[in-house]
Design an enzyme around this catalytic site. Structure first.
Site, PDB file in Angstrom:
ATOM      1  N   LYS A  27       6.285  -9.976 -11.331  1.00 29.75           N
ATOM      2  CA  LYS A  27       7.018  -9.453 -10.279  1.00 29.75           C
ATOM      3  C   LYS A  27       6.678 -10.478  -8.754  1.00 29.75           C
ATOM      4  O   LYS A  27       7.548 -10.489  -8.173  1.00 29.75           O
ATOM      5  CB  LYS A  27       6.651  -7.976 -10.184  1.00 29.75           C
ATOM      6  CG  LYS A  27       7.316  -7.041 -11.036  1.00 29.75           C
ATOM      7  CD  LYS A  27       6.988  -5.580 -10.773  1.00 29.75           C
ATOM      8  CE  LYS A  27       7.475  -4.725 -11.894  1.00 29.75           C
ATOM      9  NZ  LYS A  27       7.458  -3.449 -11.601  1.00 29.75           N
ATOM     10  N   ASP A  49      11.748  -0.413  -7.804  1.00 28.72           N
ATOM     11  CA  ASP A  49      10.683   0.511  -7.703  1.00 28.72           C
ATOM     12  C   ASP A  49      10.595   1.582  -6.817  1.00 28.72           C
ATOM     13  O   ASP A  49      10.467   2.820  -6.943  1.00 28.72           O
ATOM     14  CB  ASP A  49       9.452  -0.381  -7.835  1.00 28.72           C
ATOM     15  CG  ASP A  49       9.267  -0.692  -9.392  1.00 28.72           C
ATOM     16  OD1 ASP A  49       9.932  -0.564 -10.250  1.00 28.72           O
ATOM     17  OD2 ASP A  49       8.550  -1.945  -9.670  1.00 28.72           O
TER      18      ASP A  49
HETATM   19  P1  NAP Z   1      -2.126  -2.698 -10.142  1.00 26.15           P
HETATM   20  O1  NAP Z   1      -1.241  -3.423  -9.300  1.00 26.15           O
HETATM   21  O2  NAP Z   1      -2.862  -3.473 -11.130  1.00 26.15           O
HETATM   22  O3  NAP Z   1      -2.854  -1.610  -9.218  1.00 26.15           O
HETATM   23  C1  NAP Z   1      -3.732  -0.760 -10.101  1.00 26.15           C
HETATM   24  C2  NAP Z   1      -4.465   0.090  -8.989  1.00 26.15           C
HETATM   25  O4  NAP Z   1      -5.270   1.231  -9.848  1.00 26.15           O
HETATM   26  C3  NAP Z   1      -5.296  -0.320  -7.929  1.00 26.15           C
HETATM   27  O5  NAP Z   1      -5.168   0.335  -6.773  1.00 26.15           O
HETATM   28  C4  NAP Z   1      -6.595  -0.278  -8.588  1.00 26.15           C
HETATM   29  O6  NAP Z   1      -7.685   0.006  -7.499  1.00 26.15           O
HETATM   30  C5  NAP Z   1      -6.715   1.116  -9.137  1.00 26.15           C
HETATM   31  N1  NAP Z   1      -7.601   1.328 -10.332  1.00 26.15           N
HETATM   32  C6  NAP Z   1      -7.702   0.912 -11.346  1.00 26.15           C
HETATM   33  N2  NAP Z   1      -8.728   1.603 -12.199  1.00 26.15           N
HETATM   34  C7  NAP Z   1      -9.190   2.421 -11.069  1.00 26.15           C
HETATM   35  C8  NAP Z   1     -10.375   3.236 -11.331  1.00 26.15           C
HETATM   36  N3  NAP Z   1     -11.239   3.597 -12.467  1.00 26.15           N
HETATM   37  N4  NAP Z   1     -10.584   4.156 -10.373  1.00 26.15           N
HETATM   38  C9  NAP Z   1      -9.854   4.296  -9.229  1.00 26.15           C
HETATM   39  N5  NAP Z   1      -8.746   3.370  -9.303  1.00 26.15           N
HETATM   40  C10 NAP Z   1      -8.453   2.414 -10.015  1.00 26.15           C
HETATM   41  O7  NAP Z   1      -1.105  -1.580 -11.171  1.00 26.15           O
HETATM   42  P2  NAP Z   1       0.449  -1.364 -10.708  1.00 26.15           P
HETATM   43  O8  NAP Z   1       1.426  -2.143 -11.141  1.00 26.15           O
HETATM   44  O9  NAP Z   1       0.242  -0.897  -9.197  1.00 26.15           O
HETATM   45  O10 NAP Z   1       0.407   0.089 -11.651  1.00 26.15           O
HETATM   46  C11 NAP Z   1      -0.407   1.400 -11.255  1.00 26.15           C
HETATM   47  C12 NAP Z   1       0.108   2.482 -12.191  1.00 26.15           C
HETATM   48  O11 NAP Z   1       1.289   2.786 -11.916  1.00 26.15           O
HETATM   49  C13 NAP Z   1      -0.017   2.179 -13.692  1.00 26.15           C
HETATM   50  O12 NAP Z   1      -0.521   3.177 -14.216  1.00 26.15           O
HETATM   51  C14 NAP Z   1       1.338   1.562 -13.901  1.00 26.15           C
HETATM   52  O13 NAP Z   1       1.732   1.906 -15.453  1.00 26.15           O
HETATM   53  C15 NAP Z   1       2.285   2.721 -13.159  1.00 26.15           C
HETATM   54  N6  NAP Z   1       3.744   2.151 -12.554  1.00 26.15           N
HETATM   55  C16 NAP Z   1       4.514   3.261 -13.230  1.00 26.15           C
HETATM   56  C17 NAP Z   1       5.838   3.032 -12.831  1.00 26.15           C
HETATM   57  C18 NAP Z   1       6.818   3.829 -13.389  1.00 26.15           C
HETATM   58  O14 NAP Z   1       7.988   3.576 -13.058  1.00 26.15           O
HETATM   59  N7  NAP Z   1       6.718   5.116 -13.600  1.00 26.15           N
HETATM   60  C19 NAP Z   1       6.258   1.933 -12.232  1.00 26.15           C
HETATM   61  C20 NAP Z   1       5.050   0.913 -11.950  1.00 26.15           C
HETATM   62  C21 NAP Z   1       3.776   1.228 -12.086  1.00 26.15           C
HETATM   63  P3  NAP Z   1      -8.623  -1.469  -7.171  1.00 26.15           P
HETATM   64  O15 NAP Z   1      -7.843  -2.256  -6.260  1.00 26.15           O
HETATM   65  O16 NAP Z   1      -9.917  -0.807  -6.640  1.00 26.15           O
HETATM   66  O17 NAP Z   1      -8.783  -2.267  -8.377  1.00 26.15           O
END
Ligand code: NAP
Length: 262
Positions: free
Chosen positions: A64, A100
């Site tokens: 992305k 998104d």
């Molecule tokens: P990403 O860019 O990898 O970001 C992950 C986020 O989670 C960061 O803010 C990270 O914090 C935090 N995190 C990870 N482990 C943690 C923990 N143990 N405690 C607290 N915070 C933690 O991922 P993303 O693409 O933004 O996706 C995030 C979530 O949204 C995923 O579960 C994904 O499946 C979901 N999602 C859903 C949709 C949908 O259409 N429903 C679309 C996109 C994403 P740090 O910065 O501190 O590492």
């Protein structure tokens, strides 16, 4: 016949083909939708070569952000969020946008149609958080952001001119109308970023995690009688926006909403 695809690495199990194929059947559109594995090192050559064979392409992890410099015309949403999840053509120009944000908005508005002036707490500062913060800003909500790594919350807050929150324990839960989990906490695990006693019936809870749909975050909120929005609503919402862009028609949300559970 029109060709569409979703690209990612590893492409693994993706819902995109089943969601879009349900739309093709419903509206009798002569098209195919395939899942295509594209390694990061091959992304530039794929976009400048293979993409010519497709009318539109959905984009998932990890491409992305990497697509930004490869796209010739970026939408304001893709530019502000810093990520592209949808490719399409305008004549010979490779265009990229991000649906998104609209998917997240559709999800939240399924419980709370008017977001203007509502106070929203977003947990997380990754790509999904950037998309929802952009959407909330366009909808006129007042957003605060918390992230485990505080520097990332401060950076995101500065980019979108919103408030960063340094510590969850310093917050008064009564000050928020909507609370959104945009972290990966809860993904295939029974954990929540928030303590269970954070929740009240006046909150709306939205968890972006969709594997599983019932997360501890939402279970705690439901226990406190707060209305809950599950992650499938966003996934389906962003696919509905792609469908509208590629085919120029609105699809009934139930068509993809039902297909999600196939
Ligand atoms: P990403 O860019 O990898 O970001 C992950 C986020 O989670 C960061 O803010 C990270 O914090 C935090 N995190 C990870 N482990 C943690 C923990 N143990 N405690 C607290 N915070 C933690 O991922 P993303 O693409 O933004 O996706 C995030 C979530 O949204 C995923 O579960 C994904 O499946 C979901 N999602 C859903 C949709 C949908 O259409 N429903 C679309 C996109 C994403 P740090 O910065 O501190 O590492």
């Amino acid at each position: 016949m029109k060709k569409f695809a979703v690209i990612g690495h590893p492409i693994g199990h993706t819902k995109s083909p089943v969601l879009h194929e349900a739309g093709f059947i419903e509206l009798e559109i002569d098209a195919t939708f395939e899942a295509v594995e594209v390694a990061p090192g091959d992304l530039a050559s794929w976009v400048n070569g293979e993409f010519r064979n497709y009318h539109g392409v959905a984009v998932t992890i990890p491409h992305k952000e990497a697509l930004l410099p490869l796209v010739q015309k970026l939408s304001p949403a893709a530019e502000a969020i810093g990520a592209v999840n949808t490719l399409y053509w305008e004549e010979d120009v490779i265009c990229g946008t991000n649906t998104d944000c609209l998917g997240a908005l559709r999800a939240i508005q399924s419980e709370l149609p008017v977001l203007e002036g509502k106070k929203v707490l977003v947990l997380g500062a990754g790509g999904a958080a950037r998309a929802v913060v952009f959407a909330l800003k366009t909808a006129g909500a007042v957003t605060a952001i918390w992230n485990r790594t505080t520097d990332k919350a401060i950076k995101l807050a500065a980019d979108f001119e919103i408030d960063p929150v340094e510590s969850l324990s310093s917050l008064n839960p009564d000050n928020f109308d909507v609370i959104i989990n945009a972290t990966s906490v809860g993904l295939r695990e029974w954990k929540s970023v928030l303590p269970a006693d954070f929740w009240s019936p006046h909150h709306v809870a939205f968890d972006m995690v969709y594997d599983p749909l019932e997360t501890k975050f939402l279970s705690d909120a439901a226990e406190a009688e707060a209305p809950c929005v599950t992650g499938d609503k966003m996934l389906v919402g962003q696919a509905l926006e792609q469908f509208k862009l590629w085919h120029g028609v609105e699809l009934e949300p139930e068509v993809m909403g039902t297909a999600f559970f196939q």
